[in-house]
Design an enzyme around this catalytic site. Structure first.
Site, PDB file in Angstrom:
ATOM      1  N   LEU A 278      60.552  70.437  88.503  1.00  0.00           N
ATOM      2  CA  LEU A 278      60.804  69.674  89.306  1.00  0.00           C
ATOM      3  C   LEU A 278      60.828  70.485  90.813  1.00  0.00           C
ATOM      4  O   LEU A 278      61.492  72.016  90.388  1.00  0.00           O
ATOM      5  CB  LEU A 278      62.729  68.893  89.144  1.00  0.00           C
ATOM      6  CG  LEU A 278      62.780  68.977  87.878  1.00  0.00           C
ATOM      7  CD1 LEU A 278      64.612  68.076  87.729  1.00  0.00           C
ATOM      8  CD2 LEU A 278      61.712  67.257  88.501  1.00  0.00           C
ATOM      9  N   CYS A 279      60.652  70.127  91.394  1.00  0.00           N
ATOM     10  CA  CYS A 279      61.454  70.735  92.568  1.00  0.00           C
ATOM     11  C   CYS A 279      60.833  72.314  93.086  1.00  0.00           C
ATOM     12  O   CYS A 279      59.566  72.833  93.081  1.00  0.00           O
ATOM     13  CB  CYS A 279      62.859  71.245  93.439  1.00  0.00           C
ATOM     14  SG  CYS A 279      62.804  71.105  95.267  1.00  0.00           S
TER      15      CYS A 279
END
Length: 259
Positions: free
Chosen positions: A98-99
């Site tokens: 994520l991210c």
């Protein structure tokens, strides 16, 4: 993540959206605290990362971190992260990055370059689906998701890498979802784990930490943009679909690996 307790609570909630039994474990990188005591607020809710233990789990998520403005080599715990990435890839478990976690994984595993954005991508935006994925099954065109980052991975390099599929992006070509389904790898660059107040809390945290700086308010978050009141939660369906489907992938991969 800054707000480790809130992050734990968010993932505890979204990972249960599929209605399947989940027993999450939460870790911190040991090298991040080399030469200093681990804060009690951290040790109370996170365990020190053991890569062999992590690689044996049914799936693993590497979250975002507020370090995307640093070169990867300048992140004090990057060697530990890279060792974890190698172990997870070798183990064939489901991996969700994520991210910043997605940035680190794409850089280390595929050599994709990172570049800084002109300003922080911060707000809730519509998305276009470019390729089929069960993770987005049933979502309408223009589905919404929240972003909060200062950097982006090189889109052209992603598209030129045969193992990777660019599944979805914003109309402005900011990455949302990249996959290597054969390797059980998902790279998601939005913060779908956020609830309706997630972006507002991030904004308030930044201005509290550096009141001398100017920060852009998150875009398209509040019904009345003049003040923080009445936040919308128009990515709820995206959140429920994505995490429900991802947990089902984990269950299916576990079943196939035990047969």
């Amino acid at each position: 993540m800054h707000d480790k307790a809130d992050t734990n609570a968010r993932f505890n909630r979204v990972l249960r959206l599929a209605g399947l039994p989940i027993v999450p474990h939460f870790y911190y990188p040991v090298s991040h605290y080399a030469g200093r005591a681990v804060p009690s607020a951290v040790s109370a809710i996170l365990a020190p990362l053991r890569i062999d233990e992590a690689a044996a789990l049914d799936a693993f998520i590497i979250t975002g971190a507020p370090v995307e403005q640093f070169a990867f080599a300048d992140v004090t715990y990057i060697a530990e992260v890279n060792a974890l990435l190698d172990a997870l890839a070798a183990g064939g478990r489901e991996q969700l990055y994520l991210c910043w976690g997605g940035m680190a994984a794409l850089a280390h595993q595929y050599g994709i370059a990172k570049h800084m954005l002109p300003h922080k991508l911060f707000g809730v935006y519509p998305h276009e689906q470019l390729a089929a994925s069960d993770l987005l099954t049933g979502l309408p065109a223009g589905f919404m998701a929240p972003h909060a980052r200062y950097a982006e991975m090189d889109r052209a390099q992603v598209q030129a890498t045969s193992a990777l599929t660019l599944v979805s992006e914003t109309p402005a070509h900011h990455l949302f979802l990249v996959e290597n389904a054969a390797a059980h790898q998902t790279f998601m660059f939005a913060h779908l784990e956020y609830g309706p107040l997630g972006l507002a809390h991030e904004y308030q945290r930044e201005i509290a930490a550096h009141p001398e700086r100017h920060y852009r308010r998150p875009e398209q978050v509040f019904a009345d943009p003049a003040h923080f009141g009445g936040p919308v939660f128009n990515w709820a369906d995206t959140q429920a679909t994505f995490f429900s489907q991802w947990v089902r992938r984990v269950a299916a991969n576990r079943l196939s690996s035990t047969n």
